[in-house]
Scaffold this motif. Structure first.
Motif, PDB file in Angstrom:
ATOM      1  N   HIS A  48     -17.489 -29.420 -30.475  1.00 45.72           N
ATOM      2  CA  HIS A  48     -17.598 -29.040 -29.035  1.00 45.72           C
ATOM      3  C   HIS A  48     -16.976 -27.677 -28.755  1.00 45.72           C
ATOM      4  N   ARG A  49     -17.699 -26.446 -28.383  1.00 47.16           N
ATOM      5  CA  ARG A  49     -17.078 -25.350 -28.107  1.00 47.16           C
ATOM      6  C   ARG A  49     -16.455 -25.295 -27.115  1.00 47.16           C
ATOM      7  N   PHE A  50     -15.129 -24.316 -27.328  1.00 47.97           N
ATOM      8  CA  PHE A  50     -14.258 -24.259 -26.283  1.00 47.97           C
ATOM      9  C   PHE A  50     -13.957 -22.797 -26.133  1.00 47.97           C
ATOM     10  N   ASP A  51     -14.356 -21.899 -25.232  1.00 49.95           N
ATOM     11  CA  ASP A  51     -13.797 -20.601 -25.225  1.00 49.95           C
ATOM     12  C   ASP A  51     -12.586 -20.498 -24.539  1.00 49.95           C
ATOM     13  N   HIS A  52     -11.778 -19.848 -25.167  1.00 54.03           N
ATOM     14  CA  HIS A  52     -10.463 -19.547 -24.472  1.00 54.03           C
ATOM     15  C   HIS A  52     -10.427 -18.349 -23.422  1.00 54.03           C
ATOM     16  N   PRO A  53      -9.710 -18.584 -22.209  1.00 53.56           N
ATOM     17  CA  PRO A  53      -9.787 -17.448 -21.219  1.00 53.56           C
ATOM     18  C   PRO A  53      -8.862 -16.211 -21.920  1.00 53.56           C
ATOM     19  N   HIS A  54      -9.525 -14.922 -21.921  1.00 53.70           N
ATOM     20  CA  HIS A  54      -8.756 -13.940 -22.267  1.00 53.70           C
ATOM     21  C   HIS A  54      -7.620 -13.495 -21.044  1.00 53.70           C
ATOM     22  N   PRO A  55      -6.456 -13.105 -21.393  1.00 47.52           N
ATOM     23  CA  PRO A  55      -5.663 -12.718 -20.148  1.00 47.52           C
ATOM     24  C   PRO A  55      -6.316 -11.282 -19.972  1.00 47.52           C
ATOM     25  N   SER A  56      -6.086 -10.987 -18.659  1.00 52.15           N
ATOM     26  CA  SER A  56      -6.470  -9.495 -18.240  1.00 52.15           C
ATOM     27  C   SER A  56      -5.322  -8.875 -17.416  1.00 52.15           C
ATOM     28  N   ALA A  57      -5.683  -7.689 -17.239  1.00 50.01           N
ATOM     29  CA  ALA A  57      -4.593  -6.732 -16.477  1.00 50.01           C
ATOM     30  C   ALA A  57      -4.082  -7.488 -15.141  1.00 50.01           C
ATOM     31  N   SER A  58      -5.344  -8.056 -14.445  1.00 50.52           N
ATOM     32  CA  SER A  58      -5.087  -8.495 -13.083  1.00 50.52           C
ATOM     33  C   SER A  58      -4.396  -9.910 -12.978  1.00 50.52           C
ATOM     34  N   ALA A  59      -4.170 -10.427 -14.322  1.00 43.00           N
ATOM     35  CA  ALA A  59      -3.502 -11.681 -14.362  1.00 43.00           C
ATOM     36  C   ALA A  59      -2.101 -11.532 -14.232  1.00 43.00           C
ATOM     37  N   ALA A  60      -1.424 -12.523 -13.715  1.00 45.50           N
ATOM     38  CA  ALA A  60       0.010 -12.553 -13.247  1.00 45.50           C
ATOM     39  C   ALA A  60       0.677 -12.690 -14.577  1.00 45.50           C
ATOM     40  N   ALA A  61       1.789 -11.990 -14.837  1.00 48.63           N
ATOM     41  CA  ALA A  61       2.841 -11.959 -15.958  1.00 48.63           C
ATOM     42  C   ALA A  61       3.370 -13.387 -16.119  1.00 48.63           C
ATOM     43  N   PRO A  62       3.636 -13.797 -17.335  1.00 44.25           N
ATOM     44  CA  PRO A  62       4.455 -15.400 -17.384  1.00 44.25           C
ATOM     45  C   PRO A  62       5.721 -15.050 -17.092  1.00 44.25           C
ATOM     46  N   ALA A  63       6.349 -16.245 -16.527  1.00 44.32           N
ATOM     47  CA  ALA A  63       7.430 -16.118 -15.702  1.00 44.32           C
ATOM     48  C   ALA A  63       8.753 -15.517 -16.514  1.00 44.32           C
ATOM     49  N   HIS A  64       8.598 -15.502 -17.797  1.00 41.78           N
ATOM     50  CA  HIS A  64       9.620 -15.182 -18.493  1.00 41.78           C
ATOM     51  C   HIS A  64       9.666 -13.621 -18.622  1.00 41.78           C
ATOM     52  N   GLN A  65       8.398 -13.048 -18.334  1.00 44.29           N
ATOM     53  CA  GLN A  65       8.390 -11.311 -18.140  1.00 44.29           C
ATOM     54  C   GLN A  65       8.257 -10.820 -16.923  1.00 44.29           C
ATOM     55  N   ARG A  66       8.512 -11.818 -15.950  1.00 44.69           N
ATOM     56  CA  ARG A  66       8.804 -11.210 -14.631  1.00 44.69           C
ATOM     57  C   ARG A  66      10.132 -10.595 -14.186  1.00 44.69           C
ATOM     58  N   SER A  67       9.830  -9.367 -13.619  1.00 42.33           N
ATOM     59  CA  SER A  67      11.221  -8.846 -13.197  1.00 42.33           C
ATOM     60  C   SER A  67      12.108  -9.583 -12.042  1.00 42.33           C
ATOM     61  N   ALA A  68      13.256  -9.783 -12.041  1.00 38.86           N
ATOM     62  CA  ALA A  68      13.757 -10.471 -11.004  1.00 38.86           C
ATOM     63  C   ALA A  68      14.012  -9.243  -9.922  1.00 38.86           C
ATOM     64  N   ALA A  69      13.075  -9.023  -8.921  1.00 37.78           N
ATOM     65  CA  ALA A  69      13.252  -8.313  -8.006  1.00 37.78           C
ATOM     66  C   ALA A  69      13.840  -8.737  -6.625  1.00 37.78           C
TER      67      ALA A  69
END
Length: 69
Positions: A48-69
Motif C-alpha cells: 500500500h503506497r503512502f505519501d507522507h505530507p511534506h511540511p510547508s512554510a505555511s504549516a504551524a511550527a511544532p509546539a516545542h519550537q513556538r515562541s512564548a509570546a
C-alpha cells in the motif's frame, strides 16, 4: 466490598464476556475480514503506497519550537 461480593462481581463480568463478547467476535470473524488477512490470488502485490505530507512554510511550527509570546 466483601470477598463474596468481589467474587460474585468477577463471575458476573466473566459470564457477560463469555456469553456476549466471545460469540460476537466469532461471528464477526466468520462474516468479514477487517484486517484483510485472507490471500487474494488476483493481486500481484499487497503493498500500500503512502505519501507522507511534506511540511510547508505555511504549516504551524511544532509546539516545542513556538515562541512564548
Amino acid at each position: 466490598m466483601t470477598p463474596l461480593r468481589d467474587a460474585a462481581l468477577t463471575a458476573a463480568l466473566f459470564l457477560l464476556y463469555a456469553v456476549v463478547f466471545v460469540p460476537l467476535g466469532i461471528v464477526a470473524r466468520l462474516v468479514r475480514d477487517p484486517l484483510h488477512r485472507r490471500p487474494d490470488a488476483g493481486r500481484s502485490s499487497y503493498w500500500h503506497r503512502f505519501d507522507h505530507p511534506h511540511p510547508s512554510a505555511s504549516a504551524a511550527a511544532p509546539a516545542h519550537q513556538r515562541s512564548a509570546a
